[in-house]
Design an enzyme around this catalytic site. Structure first.
Site, PDB file in Angstrom:
ATOM      1  N   HIS A   6      13.626   1.772  28.304  1.00  0.00           N
ATOM      2  CA  HIS A   6      14.165   2.174  26.996  1.00  0.00           C
ATOM      3  C   HIS A   6      13.319   1.751  25.807  1.00  0.00           C
ATOM      4  CE1 HIS A   6      17.733   2.136  29.635  1.00  0.00           C
ATOM      5  NE2 HIS A   6      18.099   3.183  28.919  1.00  0.00           N
ATOM      6  N   GLU A  79      15.477  -5.891  28.932  1.00  0.00           N
ATOM      7  CA  GLU A  79      14.098  -5.407  29.115  1.00  0.00           C
ATOM      8  C   GLU A  79      13.076  -6.375  28.501  1.00  0.00           C
ATOM      9  OE1 GLU A  79      15.296  -0.703  29.689  1.00  0.00           O
ATOM     10  OE2 GLU A  79      13.917  -1.190  28.078  1.00  0.00           O
ATOM     11  N   ARG A 167      39.885  -3.448  10.356  1.00  0.00           N
ATOM     12  CA  ARG A 167      39.685  -2.642   9.143  1.00  0.00           C
ATOM     13  C   ARG A 167      40.626  -1.440   9.197  1.00  0.00           C
ATOM     14  NH1 ARG A 167      34.186  -4.540   9.133  1.00  0.00           N
ATOM     15  NH2 ARG A 167      33.608  -5.079   6.982  1.00  0.00           N
ATOM     16  N   ARG A 222      35.784 -10.683   3.497  1.00  0.00           N
ATOM     17  CA  ARG A 222      36.929  -9.839   3.854  1.00  0.00           C
ATOM     18  C   ARG A 222      38.243 -10.372   3.305  1.00  0.00           C
ATOM     19  NH1 ARG A 222      36.820  -7.117   8.477  1.00  0.00           N
ATOM     20  NH2 ARG A 222      38.778  -6.290   7.691  1.00  0.00           N
TER      21      ARG A 222
HETATM   22  N1  URA Z   1      28.577  -6.404   9.894  1.00  0.00           N
HETATM   23  C1  URA Z   1      29.768  -6.463  10.536  1.00  0.00           C
HETATM   24  O1  URA Z   1      29.838  -6.336  11.756  1.00  0.00           O
HETATM   25  N2  URA Z   1      30.884  -6.623   9.784  1.00  0.00           N
HETATM   26  C2  URA Z   1      30.851  -6.741   8.440  1.00  0.00           C
HETATM   27  O2  URA Z   1      31.908  -6.869   7.814  1.00  0.00           O
HETATM   28  C3  URA Z   1      29.605  -6.686   7.801  1.00  0.00           C
HETATM   29  C4  URA Z   1      28.466  -6.522   8.558  1.00  0.00           C
END
Ligand code: URA
Length: 255
Positions: A6, A79, A167, A222
């Protein structure tokens, strides 16, 4: 051994490189490798795997993208290990879930919650996804010397950006019951952040008897926002790369 399937590299072209720097994004490999060595050159580009070879003193350093998530990371690591690479350093971005951590800070992953699938194909779920402590120490020292705020601890590493990172701003807006409330739970368990590759990388490297580490720049917190702002993405990416590149010589010395 000829070209591995790959990633399109051979033992001959990697020139005994021991360390590989692993960003996710193929379009960032050129710029990152030129920070190590302005004369770094592209040696392969195949699917999501873009590779440059750089020099650092007497050592060759490979920079190769993994693409996003566990499955493509597992192919990269498998790999690369078969070509003789021994030290794997992921550099990427993440979303923080602890209130005090700000965009632009960096997170040094000491261990990952294995919310991926790929790592379970290499080691049972009871096996820890742990970083090599020597790489953790080198990354912490590197960020201190650059005056970039670093947090060290546990990362939740997921296979999906939307549901597994809880999310709701996705196409369906639906999050499976098993992930509802999971961000708050991980927050209470002192998990620092979410990203998508460390569980696979750290489990594979540890179980192969190889060394790995992971540094990610915070691009969103977040607990206060779901939106990744351009400026925070740029600062998070830049700081993580600075710390990783600055740590390479020390990592090569101790590993
Ligand atoms: N990458 C992720 O996986 N989550 C985020 O909130 C930001 C970057």
């Amino acid at each position: 051994m000829g070209k591995v399937y790959h990633i399109g590299l051979t033992k001959k072209v990697v020139r005994d490189a021991r360390l590989v720097l692993l960003p996710g994004d193929p379009f960032r490999v050129g710029e990152i490798s030129k920070r190590i060595d302005p004369d770094a050159t592209q040696i392969a580009c195949s699917r999501e795997y873009c590779s440059y070879l750089a020099s650092s003193g007497d050592n060759k350093i490979l920079v190769m993208s993994t693409g996003m998530g566990g499955p493509s990371t597992s192919i990269a690591v498998d790999e690369l290990a078969s070509l003789g690479l021994k030290i794997f350093l992921r550099v990427g971005t993440c979303g923080a879930i602890q209130k005090n951590i700000k965009p632009g800070d960096v997170i040094v992953t000491s261990g990952a919650v294995r919310l991926d699938g790929a790592s379970t194909h290499y080691a049972p779920v009871e096996y820890p996804a742990v970083a090599d402590y020597r790489i953790v120490n080198a990354l912490v020292e590197s960020s201190r010397s650059l005056n970039i705020k670093a947090y060290t601890g546990v990362t939740a590493s997921t296979d999906t950006f939307y549901p597994a990172q809880e999310r709701y701003d996705s196409f369906s807006g639906h999050v499976l019951k098993r992930f509802q409330g999971s961000m708050n739970e991980f927050k209470k368990l002192h998990v620092l952040n979410y990203e998508m590759e460390s569980a696979t990388l750290l489990t594979m490297a540890a179980s192969f008897g190889l060394s790995a580490g992971c540094i990610t720049g915070v691009v969103v917190n977040r607990t206060t926002s779901e939106k990744i702002k351009k400026i925070n993405l740029a600062t998070g990416e830049k700081n993580a790369v600075k710390v990783a590149v600055n740590a390479i010589k020390q990592i090569m010395k101790v590993c």
